[in-house]
Design an enzyme around this catalytic site. Structure first.
Site, short mmCIF file in Angstrom:
data_model
loop_
_atom_site.label_atom_id
_atom_site.label_comp_id
_atom_site.label_asym_id
_atom_site.label_seq_id
_atom_site.Cartn_x
_atom_site.Cartn_y
_atom_site.Cartn_z
N SER A 2 -9.93 -0.74 7.46
CA SER A 2 -8.84 -0.69 6.31
C SER A 2 -8.24 -2.02 5.72
O SER A 2 -8.08 -1.74 4.41
CB SER A 2 -8.58 0.42 6.20
N LYS A 50 0.85 -1.01 -0.50
CA LYS A 50 -0.19 -0.07 -0.12
C LYS A 50 0.88 0.99 -0.30
O LYS A 50 2.19 1.63 0.65
CB LYS A 50 -1.03 -0.47 1.25
N SER A 98 -9.43 1.35 3.13
CA SER A 98 -8.65 2.39 2.02
C SER A 98 -7.41 1.66 1.31
O SER A 98 -6.33 2.47 0.45
CB SER A 98 -7.69 3.59 3.06
#
Lengths: 100, 471
Positions: free
Chosen positions: B168, B69, B144
Site C-alpha cells: 500500500s 493518509k 491503499s
C-alpha cells in the site's frame, strides 16, 4: 475446493455482527468461493512440521511499569466526545435485559 | 513556482531564507483548490497550515507541508480512514507518526483519500469517491495510500505519509511515479494508526525523491513505548545512506520468470535495472522461482497471495470488531461492501472448525517465506523485482473483482508478510499514456540503508524521476 452458499454467508454475517443488504448473501457467496479457491492453493505446500509465524518481531513480553500516565489519560469529556448517545457522563446503549 | 520543490530543496531554501514557508503553503493550497475537485486527493485540509509552517521554519523540517493518509489520527482534524463509519470522528489523541512529524517541524497540509480502512490497492473502495491518477486521470492511482501518492505526483504537497500492509505504499508509488518506502515492520510506530492488519501495518514516507523519503523516515522512525511492537534497533543515518552506492552489493533479480511477468515491459525494465547495478559495481544474478523455496530459489509469490488474504482478513475481522457505534463512529451498517467482505471472510477463517485449515496454515506458510528470505539474504544483500506487474489500470477495474488487490500486490506480498523493508522508485515511463512502472528494491529486516543506497544510485543514474535535485 470449498463452496460457500448464501446460508453460510448469513451465518457468518451474524457472527461478525454485520447486516447484509438484499442480495449480498448471494454475491458474497460467489466472491468467497472465488477467494477460497485462491487461498486453498496453500494446501499444495507441505507444512507438517513448520511453526506458525504469529509476529515477525521476535519480541516477547514487552511491559511497562504499572503506573498512571496522566498525559495519556482522557478526561471524561474527551472520552465521551465522539459518542453518538451520551447521558450524564455515560455512553447510552440499547437495553438487553427485559423487565420481569 | 514552489509546488514542484522536493522536501530537501524546500528545507535548503527555507534555511537560506530564499523562500517563506507560508508562501509555499499558500501556493499549494491555491493549487489544491483548483485541482482537488477533479482528482479527489484530499478529504480535509488544515486551515492553520500556513501559520504553523511559519512558526516551524527553524525546526529540522522547516515547516514543510506534508500530506497525511487519513488513517493517521490527528487531533483537531477529522480522521475517517475513508469510511462512512468514521465520517465524523474527531480523534482525542495524536498518532506517534504525526506527533513526531510536527515536533520535527513538519506541517500537516491535509488528510488524503485511501481505500476505506485500507482495504484495497486502488483507492476505488473509498466511501468518498475514487482518487484519479494525476499522471493520467482516466487511470487509478493504486492504493491503499493512493491519495498520498497522488498528492506527491500532482505536486499538491512537498512530501507525504502513507502506510503499507502489503504493497500500500509501494504500489501506489509505482502507479503514480513517486518514491515510496515501506520500512521494516516495527521501525515506525503504529500508535494512532487505524488498525488493519496489526502484524503487517507499516507506516512510511512517500516522496518526490529517495532522499526526501530518507529525511521523512528519520523524523518518524524509532522505538515508541506506546507501540510494543516497535524495535529498539538504533536509527542509522538514513539520509547519508542515500549516497552510499551499490559497489560490491550482491543483488538478486526475482519474480521476472513468473508466468504473469515473462515478456512484459516490467520484466524488461527490471533486467535493465540489473544491468545498471552491474555497471555501478554490484554483483547481479537472476534467482529462479520455485513452488517450494528450495535453496538457491525464491518462493513463488502465488502462495503469498493466499497467506496474505487469510492473515489480513483474519486480523481485520478482529480489528474492526471495535466499531460498535457506541463510543465513537457510526454503526456497523455504515461499512462499505469491501469492508464487509473482508471482515466476514476473516471471521470465517478464524472460526471454529476452519481456523486450523486456514489461519494456522497461512501462518505456517508465512514461516516458509521468512525462511526462504533468510536463506536468500545469506547470498544477497538486496532483491529487485517490479513493484507492480503493469502500469496503472483504468478507473473501474476493481469492480466485481474481490481479489483485485491481492493479485495486484502479488510481487510485494512476500516481503510484506515477512516484515522486510522495500522501496519503490520510478523505472519506466510510457510516453503515450504518461504512466509509470516502478522498481521494487527489497532488503532484509533493518536494512533500510542498503535499500536507500541502491534506490539513490538508480535515481541518480537514470532519468525517470521528474524531480531530481535542482539545488
Amino acid at each position: 475446493m470449498s463452496s460457500i452458499d448464501p446460508q453460510l454467508v448469513q451465518h457468518i454475517a451474524s457472527l461478525a455482527n454485520i447486516s447484509l443488504l438484499p442480495g449480498q448473501d448471494v454475491v458474497f457467496a460467489q466472491g468467497f468461493t472465488k477467494t477460497l479457491d485462491v487461498v486453498e492453493k496453500m494446501n499444495a505446500i507441505d507444512t507438517h512440521d513448520v511453526e506458525e509465524t504469529n509476529q515477525v518481531t521476535e519480541l516477547e513480553n514487552i511491559f511497562r511499569d504499572d503506573v498512571c500516565t496522566p498525559d495519556r489519560m482522557f478526561t471524561q469529556s474527551a472520552a465521551l466526545a465522539n459518542g453518538p448517545r451520551t447521558h450524564n457522563g455515560y455512553f447510552v446503549v440499547n437495553g438487553i435485559l427485559e423487565e420481569s | 513556482m514552489y509546488t514542484t520543490l522536493t522536501l530537501t530543496d524546500y528545507i535548503t531554501k527555507v534555511r537560506r531564507k530564499e523562500i517563506n514557508p507560508s508562501d509555499v503553503v499558500q501556493e499549494l493550497q491555491s493549487d489544491i483548490d483548483k485541482k482537488n475537485p477533479a482528482l479527489a486527493i484530499y478529504l480535509a485540509q488544515n486551515p492553520d497550515a500556513s501559520a504553523q509552517s511559519s512558526e516551524r521554519a527553524d525546526l529540522p523540517l522547516a515547516g514543510a507541508p506534508i500530506a497525511v493518509k487519513d488513517n493517521f489520527l490527528t487531533v483537531g482534524m477529522k480522521t475517517t480512514a475513508s469510511s462512512n463509519v468514521l465520517s465524523n470522528f474527531l480523534p482525542p489523541y495524536e498518532s506517534t507518526v504525526t506527533a513526531r512529524l510536527q515536533v520535527a517541524g513538519g506541517v500537516i497540509l491535509g488528510k488524503t483519500n485511501m481505500d476505506a480502512f485500507a482495504h484495497g490497492s486502488s483507492t476505488e473502495t473509498s466511501d468518498f469517491g475514487a482518487t484519479k491518477n494525476p499522471r493520467n486521470p482516466a487511470h487509478l492511482p493504486g492504493g491503499s495510500s493512493g491519495g498520498s501518492a497522488a498528492a506527491v505526483a500532482a505536486d499538491l504537497c512537498i512530501a507525504a505519509i502513507g502506510s503499507e500492509t502489503a504493497g500500500s505504499i509501494r504500489q501506489p508509488s509505482a502507479w503514480c511515479g513517486t518514491v515510496g518506502l515501506k520500512p521494516t515492520y516495527g521501525r515506525v510506530s503504529r500508535y494512532g494508526v487505524v488498525a488493519m492488519g496489526s502484524s503487517l501495518d507499516s507506516p512510511g514516507p512517500i516522496g518526490k525523491t529517495v532522499e526526501d523519503c530518507a529525511v521523512l523516515l528519520s523524523a518518524i522512525a524509532g522505538h515508541d513505548p506506546y507501540d510494543a511492537t516497535t524495535s529498539t534497533q538504533p536509527i542509522p543515518d538514513f539520509v547519508r545512506a542515500v549516497g552510499a552506492g551499490v559497489a560490491g552489493k550482491r543483488i538478486g533479480i526475482v519474480y521476472i520468470d513468473h508466468p504473469h511477468l515473462v515478456g512484459t515491459p516490467a520484466a524488461a525494465a527490471v533486467e535493465a535495472a540489473g544491468k545498471l547495478f552491474e555497471k555501478l559495481g554490484g554483483h547481479v544474478s537472476l534467482v529462479g522461482l520455485s513452488q517450494d523455496g528450495a535453496p538457491g530459489t525464491v518462493l513463488s509469490p502465488d502462495l503469498a497471495i493466499a497467506v496474505y488474504t487469510v492473515v489480513q482478513r483474519s486480523e481485520v475481522s478482529s480489528n474492526l470488531a471495535r466499531y460498535d457505534g457506541i463510543r465513537y463512529g457510526n454503526d456497523r451498517t455504515h461499512f462499505g461492501t469491501e469492508a464487509r467482505r473482508r471482515l466476514m471472510l476473516g471471521t470465517y477463517t478464524l472460526s471454529k472448525g476452519y481456523a486450523e485449515q486456514y489461519y494456522k496454515k497461512a501462518q505456517q506458510v508465512r514461516t516458509l517465506y521468512r525462511k526462504n528470505f533468510a536463506t536468500l539474504f545469506e547470498s544477497f544483500d538486496l532483491l529487485i523485482s517490479p513493484s507492480s506487474p503493469g502500469y496503472a489500470q483504468k478507473l473501474g477495474a476493481t469492480a466485481d473483482n474481490p481479489m483485485f488487490g491481492e493479485l495486484e500486490d502479488m510481487l510485494m506480498e512476500p516481503s510484506s508478510i515477512s516484515g522486510l523493508t522495500g522501496i519503490n522508485v520510478p523505472m519506466m515511463r510510457d510516453t503515450e499514456s504518461n504512466l509509470y512502472l516502478g522498481l521494487n528494491i527489497v532488503g532484509n529486516m533493518w536494512q533500510e540503508e542498503a535499500v536507500l543506497a541502491a534506490a539513490g544510485a538508480f535515481e541518480t543514474e537514470t532519468s525517470y524521476n521528474p524531480w531530481k535535485k535542482t539545488v
